[in-house]
Structures are given as structure tokens and as C-alpha cells.
Design a protein around this motif. Structure first.
Motif, PDB file in Angstrom:
ATOM      1  N   GLY A   7      17.770  -3.991  -0.917  1.00  0.00           N
ATOM      2  CA  GLY A   7      17.244  -5.208  -1.513  1.00  0.00           C
ATOM      3  C   GLY A   7      17.963  -5.677  -2.752  1.00  0.00           C
ATOM      4  N   ARG A  18      13.431  -8.382  -4.321  1.00  0.00           N
ATOM      5  CA  ARG A  18      12.444  -7.394  -3.919  1.00  0.00           C
ATOM      6  C   ARG A  18      13.178  -6.167  -3.387  1.00  0.00           C
ATOM      7  N   SER A  20      13.232  -2.321  -1.821  1.00  0.00           N
ATOM      8  CA  SER A  20      12.443  -1.455  -0.945  1.00  0.00           C
ATOM      9  C   SER A  20      13.046  -0.068  -0.953  1.00  0.00           C
ATOM     10  N   CYS A  21      12.218   0.919  -0.770  1.00  0.00           N
ATOM     11  CA  CYS A  21      12.709   2.296  -0.652  1.00  0.00           C
ATOM     12  C   CYS A  21      11.834   3.018   0.352  1.00  0.00           C
ATOM     13  N   THR A  22      12.459   3.518   1.398  1.00  0.00           N
ATOM     14  CA  THR A  22      11.733   4.200   2.463  1.00  0.00           C
ATOM     15  C   THR A  22      12.129   5.664   2.520  1.00  0.00           C
ATOM     16  N   TRP A  35      10.306   3.980  -9.454  1.00  0.00           N
ATOM     17  CA  TRP A  35      11.615   3.346  -9.593  1.00  0.00           C
ATOM     18  C   TRP A  35      12.211   3.640 -10.975  1.00  0.00           C
ATOM     19  N   ARG A  70       3.116  -0.151  -2.694  1.00  0.00           N
ATOM     20  CA  ARG A  70       3.453   0.915  -1.743  1.00  0.00           C
ATOM     21  C   ARG A  70       2.752   0.668  -0.421  1.00  0.00           C
ATOM     22  N   ASP A  71       3.466   0.967   0.654  1.00  0.00           N
ATOM     23  CA  ASP A  71       2.893   0.927   1.994  1.00  0.00           C
ATOM     24  C   ASP A  71       2.919   2.350   2.535  1.00  0.00           C
ATOM     25  N   THR A  76       6.958   3.682   2.256  1.00  0.00           N
ATOM     26  CA  THR A  76       7.836   2.755   1.549  1.00  0.00           C
ATOM     27  C   THR A  76       7.206   2.294   0.245  1.00  0.00           C
ATOM     28  N   TYR A  78       7.879  -0.565  -2.935  1.00  0.00           N
ATOM     29  CA  TYR A  78       8.556  -1.823  -3.221  1.00  0.00           C
ATOM     30  C   TYR A  78       8.578  -2.072  -4.721  1.00  0.00           C
ATOM     31  N   GLN A  80       8.905  -5.627  -6.719  1.00  0.00           N
ATOM     32  CA  GLN A  80       9.094  -7.063  -6.812  1.00  0.00           C
ATOM     33  C   GLN A  80       9.530  -7.402  -8.223  1.00  0.00           C
ATOM     34  N   CYS A  94      15.175   4.904  -6.405  1.00  0.00           N
ATOM     35  CA  CYS A  94      13.799   5.298  -6.158  1.00  0.00           C
ATOM     36  C   CYS A  94      13.707   6.818  -6.198  1.00  0.00           C
TER      37      CYS A  94
END
Length: 121
Positions: A7, A18, A20-22, A35, A70-71, A76, A78, A80, A94
Motif C-alpha cells: 500500500g 492505506r 495493509s499487512c497480512t 505499525w 484490524r480484520d 490483516t 491496516y 489509514q 508492520c
């Protein structure tokens, strides 16, 4: 365990990105994710990390502009980033605390390779 951040990019001051880190791999349980960033010639600094009660701690310089979410279903996290400033330019990393098995009592911290954020004035 791998952390893949994405991102980053080049954006003008005032713009948004934005990140992202998975997390993937041998994950039994995923703990806190956060982060950090490192600008050239500077030490790595914390940008955002979970705090108590589901809150998030942010470094003062990004408060009101950055939001971490977070999801859990996607492993993941995020970031923003709004109203970006030239001083936000850095490699963003991350970090995740991971338990690789049920017997893994303490877990370990893992780092992604980072994603570059460049902000032009």
C-alpha cells in the motif's frame, strides 16, 4: 510466519494512503499487530499499536490523521493515513506477536519487510 505489507507509494502532501499487512504461515494464534516506521538517518519509531480496552496508541505526530484497524478473519492490520505530510515519509513496517502452536507459551515478534511511503511537498 510471514508478514506482507503493501500500500505504500508516492503521494502529495495532504493526500492519503492505506497500508495493509497480512500475516501468514504457521500461525496458531495472532496477538497484537502494530505499525512502525523508519525514516533515513532516524531510528525506527512506533506509529500505532493496540492499547488496553481495544484502544490504539498513536505517536503524537500522527494523532487525528492516522487510523489503525484490524480484520481478524484475514489476519490483516491496516493503517489509514490521511493528511500526509513530508515528515511522514519513511519505510513503514508492520509487527505482529505470533503464537505458532498451542505449546508456544510466550509467542514471538515478527516483522514485515516494510513498504515505502514518499510524500512530496
Amino acid at each position: 510466519v510471514q508478514l506482507q505489507a503493501s500500500g505504500g507509494g508516492l503521494v502529495r502532501a495532504g493526500g492519503s494512503l492505506r497500508l495493509s499487512c497480512t500475516a501468514s504461515g504457521s500461525i496458531f494464534s495472532l496477538g497484537d499487530m502494530g505499525w512502525y516506521r523508519q525514516a533515513p538517518g532516524k531510528q525506527r519509531e512506533l506509529v500505532a499499536r493496540p492499547s488496553h480496552g481495544g484502544m490504539v496508541d498513536y505517536v503524537d505526530s500522527v494523532k487525528g490523521r492516522f487510523t489503525m484497524s484490524r480484520d481478524n478473519a484475514k489476519n490483516t492490520v491496516y493503517l489509514q493515513m490521511n493528511s500526509l505530510k513530508p515528515e511522514d515519509a519513511a519505510v513503514y513496517y508492520c509487527n505482529a506477536h505470533v503464537y505458532v502452536s498451542e505449546a508456544d507459551r510466550y509467542g514471538s515478534d515478527y516483522w514485515g519487510k516494510g513498504t515505502q511511503v514518499t510524500v512530496s511537498s
